[in-house]
Design a protein around this motif. Structure first.
Motif, short mmCIF file in Angstrom:
data_model
loop_
_atom_site.label_atom_id
_atom_site.label_comp_id
_atom_site.label_asym_id
_atom_site.label_seq_id
_atom_site.Cartn_x
_atom_site.Cartn_y
_atom_site.Cartn_z
N GLU A 1 39.99 43.47 37.67
CA GLU A 1 39.16 42.27 37.52
C GLU A 1 37.79 42.61 36.93
N SER A 2 37.17 43.68 37.41
CA SER A 2 35.84 44.04 36.94
C SER A 2 35.83 44.36 35.45
N VAL A 3 36.80 45.14 35.00
CA VAL A 3 36.86 45.51 33.58
C VAL A 3 37.12 44.29 32.71
N MET A 4 38.01 43.41 33.14
CA MET A 4 38.33 42.23 32.35
C MET A 4 37.14 41.28 32.25
N VAL A 5 36.43 41.10 33.35
CA VAL A 5 35.26 40.22 33.34
C VAL A 5 34.18 40.79 32.42
N THR B 1 34.64 42.69 29.89
CA THR B 1 35.11 42.53 28.51
C THR B 1 34.85 41.13 28.00
N LEU B 2 35.12 40.13 28.82
CA LEU B 2 34.86 38.74 28.42
C LEU B 2 33.38 38.49 28.19
N GLU B 3 32.55 39.03 29.06
CA GLU B 3 31.11 38.84 28.90
C GLU B 3 30.60 39.52 27.64
N ALA B 4 31.20 40.66 27.28
CA ALA B 4 30.84 41.34 26.04
C ALA B 4 31.30 40.53 24.83
N ALA C 1 41.97 36.58 32.93
CA ALA C 1 40.59 36.25 33.28
C ALA C 1 40.08 35.23 32.27
N GLY C 2 39.28 34.27 32.74
CA GLY C 2 38.75 33.24 31.86
C GLY C 2 37.28 32.99 32.16
N ILE D 1 34.98 28.91 25.63
CA ILE D 1 35.95 29.49 26.57
C ILE D 1 36.43 30.83 26.00
N ALA D 2 36.44 31.84 26.83
CA ALA D 2 37.05 33.12 26.47
C ALA D 2 38.11 33.45 27.51
#
Length: 213
Positions: A105-109, A111-114, A139-140, A155-156
């Motif tokens: 979860e941490s890595v995916m979040v 990545t989305l924020e980046a 993750a969204g 939306i990402a």
């Protein structure tokens, strides 16, 4: 702010912070959902994204970890006069064995924020879910954006399966327009794990993964 769009995002992404939006009146009666006729899901992609027309596909080579990595980026843009714009970008690639386990979860979040960078002016929440059968993780992220003088919604999404990973970025920019909001909703509905498509109607055409000329 798109009241109607925020309400549907609350249902689709299950984000409790959107609950207030469901209580507000929509600016019009939303049209019924419809399936997208052009489906993008080239092997070995385990996910799908649908479009009302054939999207533009181009090969992007930006180096990546190997220094010579290339991939197909799918883009679709629709404008509704001077009032609204729907803009979508999708990438789905094969991944190495073990990537699904590494992307928690941490890595995916992160990545989305980046991915969103400095685009988002007000981030609402991040949604994360794992398939109960272990087939995929998703993750969204949802937030407000400004494009010039026009407000919009960004939306990402990031989907990771056993063999592939897909990222999707969707923007709805401008004033509430019934046709634009409905298209945005229906494209968003089409982004899913391919194994959940059993009850969907057969698409009219599957988009070729070959890059556009």
């Amino acid at each position: 702010m798109h009241k109607y769009t925020l309400a549907l995002l609350a249902a689709l992404l299950c984000m409790p912070t959107f609950a207030y939006a469901q209580e507000e009146d929509a600016p019009y009666e939303p049209p019924p959902p419809k399936d997208m006729p052009h489906i993008y899901s080239p092997p070995p992609c385990e996910f799908t994204a649908g479009f009302p027309e054939e999207p533009f596909i181009k090969e992007v080579c930006d180096g990546g970890e190997s220094g010579d990595e290339c991939y197909n980026q799918v883009s679709y843009t629709a404008t509704f006069g001077l009032s609204a714009t729907v803009d979508v970008k999708v990438i789905c690639n094969a991944i190495d064995e073990g990537i699904k386990e590494k992307y928690d979860e941490s890595v995916m979040v992160k990545t989305l924020e980046a991915m969103s960078g400095e685009s988002i002016e007000n981030q609402y929440d991040v949604n994360y879910t794992e398939d109960e059968n272990g087939r995929f993780k998703m993750a969204g992220l949802v937030g407000d954006i400004m494009v010039g003088m026009s407000p919009g919604i960004y939306i990402a999404q990031m989907w990771i399966g056993k063999e592939s990973a897909m990222t999707a970025e969707l923007q709805l920019i401008g004033d509430p327009v019934e046709e634009g909001d409905a298209m945005f909703r229906d494209i968003l509905r089409s982004i899913r794990y391919k194994g959940d498509d059993d009850t969907a109607e057969t698409p009219e055409e599957e988009v070729s993964p070959s890059p556009a000329e």
